[in-house]
Design an enzyme around this catalytic site. Structure first.
Site, PDB file in Angstrom:
ATOM      1  N   LYS A  79       0.848  -1.203   0.000  1.00 12.53           N
ATOM      2  CA  LYS A  79       0.000   0.000   0.000  1.00 12.53           C
ATOM      3  C   LYS A  79       0.878   1.245   0.000  1.00 12.53           C
ATOM      4  O   LYS A  79       1.898   1.283   0.700  1.00 12.53           O
ATOM      5  CB  LYS A  79      -0.910  -0.015   1.234  1.00 12.53           C
ATOM      6  CG  LYS A  79      -1.943   1.104   1.267  1.00 12.53           C
ATOM      7  CD  LYS A  79      -2.819   1.036   2.519  1.00 12.53           C
ATOM      8  CE  LYS A  79      -3.924   2.092   2.486  1.00 12.53           C
ATOM      9  NZ  LYS A  79      -4.784   2.050   3.690  1.00 12.53           N
ATOM     10  N   SER A 160      -9.956   2.199   2.627  1.00 13.03           N
ATOM     11  CA  SER A 160      -9.015   2.927   1.794  1.00 13.03           C
ATOM     12  C   SER A 160      -8.025   2.050   1.027  1.00 13.03           C
ATOM     13  O   SER A 160      -7.497   2.473   0.006  1.00 13.03           O
ATOM     14  CB  SER A 160      -8.211   3.891   2.669  1.00 13.03           C
ATOM     15  OG  SER A 160      -7.358   3.179   3.555  1.00 13.03           O
ATOM     16  N   SER A 184     -10.405  -0.021   6.752  1.00 12.41           N
ATOM     17  CA  SER A 184      -9.726   0.129   5.461  1.00 12.41           C
ATOM     18  C   SER A 184      -9.088  -1.140   4.908  1.00 12.41           C
ATOM     19  O   SER A 184      -8.637  -1.155   3.765  1.00 12.41           O
ATOM     20  CB  SER A 184      -8.650   1.211   5.562  1.00 12.41           C
ATOM     21  OG  SER A 184      -9.238   2.478   5.495  1.00 12.41           O
TER      22      SER A 184
END
Lengths: 492, 483
Positions: A79, A160, A184
């Site tokens: 990420k 997210s 997320s």
């Protein structure tokens, strides 16, 4: 179908061990998939050269017969919230465009020390603020899944950590890191038909992870099986003296906990999660999950988490408050783009106005407001008190059960553009994930069924603090019984 | 003793409270491993944490906590076993995080008291409100480029102790005594070097005026007061300014003012409209700080004798005056020097020699007691020569100057220069006879009742002996001969 990218990490480790293929081959297969499906925009920055170099080194290490890592030769996606040495790290924000850290986050360091290969940096909601990966400055990530009735409609991967979830689901990597502040990891895992775990707050180091809300942020991971998640988490986790909130606790063997045996366990079903207007198919899936647990010899009990109702409101005070302060460092002075203004205040204002997107600005403003003198007690202090009550709810529930089962999200993946103009509706995506975040508890989502449109739906298992082992154990059992074999259309 | 100022409407009382920022002596910063050494080239002592790079986290430096506790003990203050670091949020280029990590609601040190020494020899207690730990900011440099400012982050993240006093201080004299005493205590404890010219100790001074007996007036906070002298000047200026305002129907604004040492004035820094809302909240990157009683006790065991304890001991056990004791304890090295010299000797004599002679000559030569060319042993040797009447006090002063220049022992100088005191009564008698023979008129006048002339005869005899005659013997024999 590319057979190498279809493997689980567990199987791939066997294949590497038995010399059926090399890490370079495995990595190249994923690089090819990344190229083939680059229209998912799962990655912001692809790093094939680094990946192949790491894969080659891993193959060589394996050849020497020396001790190898837990994830030796396994290609993963990272990420873009994790700082990676000399590789652009943006948090999906314009304000960090071109930023190349001269340091490596503890989590990625741990992964690399365990033999992992980095394919690239995945897209996300800007500064991890969102539930759709549509707030990224670098464009929307697309969910590889589509509705049966509308194959042309792009769906969000959740957020997210949507880039990571989409990449794992579409086989653009074998697993990925994520971070979870209010859901997320778990919500995008649910939207993309994969499993993902947010461990106990403090299990993984936050050092080198760009902060959103420090008291809630926790690194975790995605993979296509519960066991794969156990392997990745094992490699990521551990005490880090550089993070004062990281726990000095030994990391248990998570994969060993997945033994299929939950006989005699009691699983709680929180009654407050039965919210009004919850889609029928989600209710049904939840009941199905409870039945599977019974089939496996576990007991279930209804438990009450009376302050659940206040969780979202609490979260949307605490998280913005912390973010308003955490994001103050993005001022154009030391890194990132700077507005060319001669007046200091103008420079700050224009740099930040241009550098941050709407959702980030919204949260900075909320956070600034709730911390302002005159409002601090009414909002921030109150929210901290409610947070404490929410934790107590869970601890009380855990006096009568070993883990909890809930749906992960109140809906399947929605279309890009939906919910866009209604922040509150967007925030409701996290209604089942936020309470465990506020309490710092481990939570895992795993795919357990599909909705009438064929879209995946997840179930969530929440555990006691530091008891990821039970979470993995219970999730492993559900995974087995759910036998979720559906795949996104693009892989068929 | 309150300092009053006379205005048109009568007497005004100056009320002062101080916030002293003292940089903690520690090898590394409060939350990072970067060095704290003074004078390094710009931005050479900056860690990723100090520069607030994305994803960096603070880790508390235990040494700084120990120093704060040490200081708290030295200020006779409450040590709070539970304290919390909070963020103070504001934007400035030399504040990389966009917030300063400080302590707000729960400081590590609570209330305490210190004693200040006033020039008239009296003492007064001043209350300490609190002491907390916080990060220092970096330094903005505005004069290196026509349109840009530069930022040096070497100081960014260094540990500061903010020591807040109660508004117990009355006037400039007490304020300078207060800051001097705080500095003295910090130096004794070795928790801050107290070097105001290097910025490692800085003061904010809160000044308000009131008519004696009235409630506290509105205060102005004066920043950038960076020397003991500036403390005095700023208070003198500010109290006059406030009296003028108040006596001409105005009011004092609660505001922050800047001391300008060149123009010798304070001026407003920011108006109320720009007043900061710092949005303090507990720093979620740091756990609350919990310290054990055991650790506090351990630190307590390592404390040196503090200046006030020392002063009281000097007065009580060594019989010194408050004034002498205050001077001798004002720094630890000086007090140690004195204690070594006075060991086995007359304590007042040792004090006089250090205060009147040694400190004077050191000061004249721009030296401190640490670099005194006369060792404690040497000064002791000189005092011994006076005590056993080998030399007179007057000769001793001569010997002392020679010692300071040459570094030689007193006995050697006395030997070389033949300065040994003459106590042989025969030798002295013959000198007296000569003087009497040479001054018949004065002898007659003296005998006729002009007693004052006795000093003249003593002087003449001493002169003839080149100062070496024992003064007591001269007095005695002279009296006999002239009677």
């Amino acid at each position: 179908m590319n057979t190498l990218t279809n493997l689980t990490i567990d199987k791939a480790l066997d294949g590497l061990k038995n010399k059926e293929f090399t890490s370079v081959e495995l990595t190249q297969a994923h690089i090819d998939m990344m190229e083939k499906h680059n229209n998912l925009y799962a990655y912001i920055t692809e790093t094939p050269e680094i990946a192949l170099k790491q894969a080659k080194a891993s193959d060589e290490k394996r050849g020497t017969g020396n001790e190898i890592g837990i994830l030796e030769g396994i290609p993963l996606a990272i990420k873009d919230l994790f700082c990676t040495y000399d590789v652009q790290t943006t948090a999906s924000s314009r304000i960090l465009e071109g930023f190349k850290p001269k340091y490596e986050s503890t989590v990625t360091t741990n992964l690399f020390n365990n033999g992992a290969v980095m394919l690239g940096k995945t897209n996300m909601d800007e500064f991890a603020m969102g539930s759709s990966t549509t707030t990224s400055y670098y464009g929307n990530t697309i969910n590889p899944w589509r509705r049966k009735d509308d194959l042309n409609q792009d769906l969000v991967p959740g957020g997210s950590s949507g880039g990571s979830a989409s990449a794992v689901s579409a086989q653009l990597c074998m697993g990925a890191t994520g971070t979870d502040t209010g859901g997320s990891i778990r919500q995008p895992a649910s939207f993309c038909g994969i499993s993902g775990i947010k461990p106990t707050y403090g299990r993984c180091s936050r050092w080198g992870v760009i902060a959103f809300a420090s008291s809630l942020d926790q690194p975790g991971c995605f993979a296509r099986s519960v066991k794969d998640n156990a392997l990745i988490l094992q490699a990521m986790a551990g005490h880090d003296p550089k993070d004062s909130t990281s726990a000095n606790k030994p990391v248990p063997n998570f994969a060993a906990a997945i033994d299929g045996n939950i006989k005699g366990k009691t699983i709680g079903v929180p009654k407050e999660y039965r919210v009004d207007g919850m889609p029928e198919e989600i209710l049904k899936l939840w009941e199905q999950g409870i039945e599977w647990l019974h089939d496996a010899g576990a007991k279930t009990v209804e438990v009450s988490l009376p302050h659940t109702h206040y969780a979202l409101a609490t979260y949307y005070i605490i998280a913005p408050a912390e973010c308003s302060s955490n994001l103050a460092r993005y001022d154009g002075v030391r890194y990132g783009p700077r507005a060319d203004e001669s007046d200091l205040l103008d420079m700050y204002e224009i740099t930040r106005a241009q550098g941050f997107g709407d959702e980030v600005k919204r949260r900075i403003m909320i956070g600034t407001y709730v911390l302002s003198s005159g409002y601090y007690d009414a909002y921030y202090i109150k929210a901290q008190k409610v947070r404490r009550l929410i934790l107590q709810d869970f601890l009380k529930a855990f006096e009568t059960c070993d883990a909890l089962i809930t749906p992960t999200a109140p809906s399947a993946a929605f279309a890009i553009g939906e919910n866009e103009n209604d922040p509150i509706k967007m925030y409701l995506n996290d209604v089942f994930t936020v309470p465990a975040s506020l309490a710092g508890l481990p939570g895992m989502s795993l795919p357990a069924g599909v909705d009438p449109q064929g879209l995946p739906l997840g179930l969530q298992v929440i555990g006691r603090p530091w008891d990821e082992e039970t979470v993995f154990k219970v999730a492993g059992v559900i995974e087995n019984l759910a036998n979720f074999t559906a795949r996104p259309q693009i892989l068929l | 003793m309150a300092q009053m100022i006379k205005g048109k409407t009568g007497e005004w009382e100056i009320v002062v409270g101080m916030e002293i920022h003292a940089q903690v002596i520690a090898n590394s910063k409060l939350f990072s491993g970067a060095s704290t050494a003074f004078g390094a080239s710009p931005n050479s002592q900056v860690s990723m944490v100090d520069a607030a790079m994305p994803g960096m986290l603070p880790v508390l430096n235990k040494k700084c906590v120990e120093q704060a506790i040490r200081t708290g003990l030295g200020l006779n203050a409450q040590i709070n076993k539970h304290s919390v670091f909070a963020r103070k949020n504001y934007f400035y280029p030399d504040l990389p995080q966009g917030y300063q990590i400080s302590q707000f609601e729960h400081p590590i040190i609570g209330t305490g008291t210190i004693e200040i020494d006033l020039p008239d020899g009296s003492s007064k207690n001043i209350g300490i409100t609190r002491l907390h730990l916080e990060q220092d900011a970096g330094k903005s440099i505005h004069d290196q480029h026509p349109s840009k400012s530069y930022v040096d982050l070497n100081r960014s993240g260094c540990a500061l102790m903010e020591i807040v006093s109660e508004p117990d201080i009355r006037g400039a004299e007490e304020a300078t005594a207060y800051i001097s005493k705080i500095r003295m205590i910090l130096r004794y404890l070795e928790t801050c070097d107290g070097n105001m010219d290097e910025g490692s100790m800085r003061a904010d001074v809160n000044v308000s005026m009131r008519k004696p007996g009235d409630e506290l007036g509105t205060r102005a906070e004066i920043k950038n007061v960076n020397s003991v002298k500036a403390v005095q000047q700023a208070i003198e200026y500010e109290s006059r300014r406030q009296i003028d305002l108040l006596e001409n129907g105005g009011t004092v604004d609660q505001e922050t003012r800047l001391w300008d040492p060149d123009k010798m004035e304070t001026r407003s820094m920011r108006s109320k409209e720009e007043a900061h809302d710092y949005r303090y909240f507990p720093d979620p990157d740091l756990l609350p700080l919990d310290v054990s009683q055991d650790w506090i006790d351990e630190i307590k065991k390592t404390l040196p004798e503090l200046p006030d304890e020392k002063k009281h001991r000097f007065i009580k056990e060594l019989g010194l005056s408050t004034y002498d004791a205050s001077i001798l304890i004002s720094d630890r090295q000086r007090a140690d020097y004195y204690e070594e010299v006075t060991e086995g000797r007359d304590s007042k004599m040792a004090a006089n020699w250090i205060i009147n002679e040694l400190l004077g000559i050191l000061n004249k030569n721009g030296k401190t007691i640490i670099d005194s060319p006369i060792s404690t042993k040497q000064l002791g040797g000189l005092i011994d020569l006076i005590a056993n009447e080998t030399i007179s006090g007057k000769i001793a002063k001569e010997v002392f100057v020679e010692m300071f220049i040459s570094g030689k022992n007193a006995a050697v100088i006395v030997e070389e220069k033949g300065l040994k005191q003459v106590t042989d009564t025969g030798a002295i008698e013959s000198l007296i006879d000569k003087v009497i023979a040479e001054n018949p008129d004065n002898v007659a006048a003296y005998k006729a009742g002009k007693d004052k002339l006795f000093g003249f005869f003593v002087g003449q005899v001493m002169k003839k002996s080149q100062g070496k005659a024992n003064p007591a013997a001269v007095n005695k024999l002279l009296k006999e001969k002239l009677s």
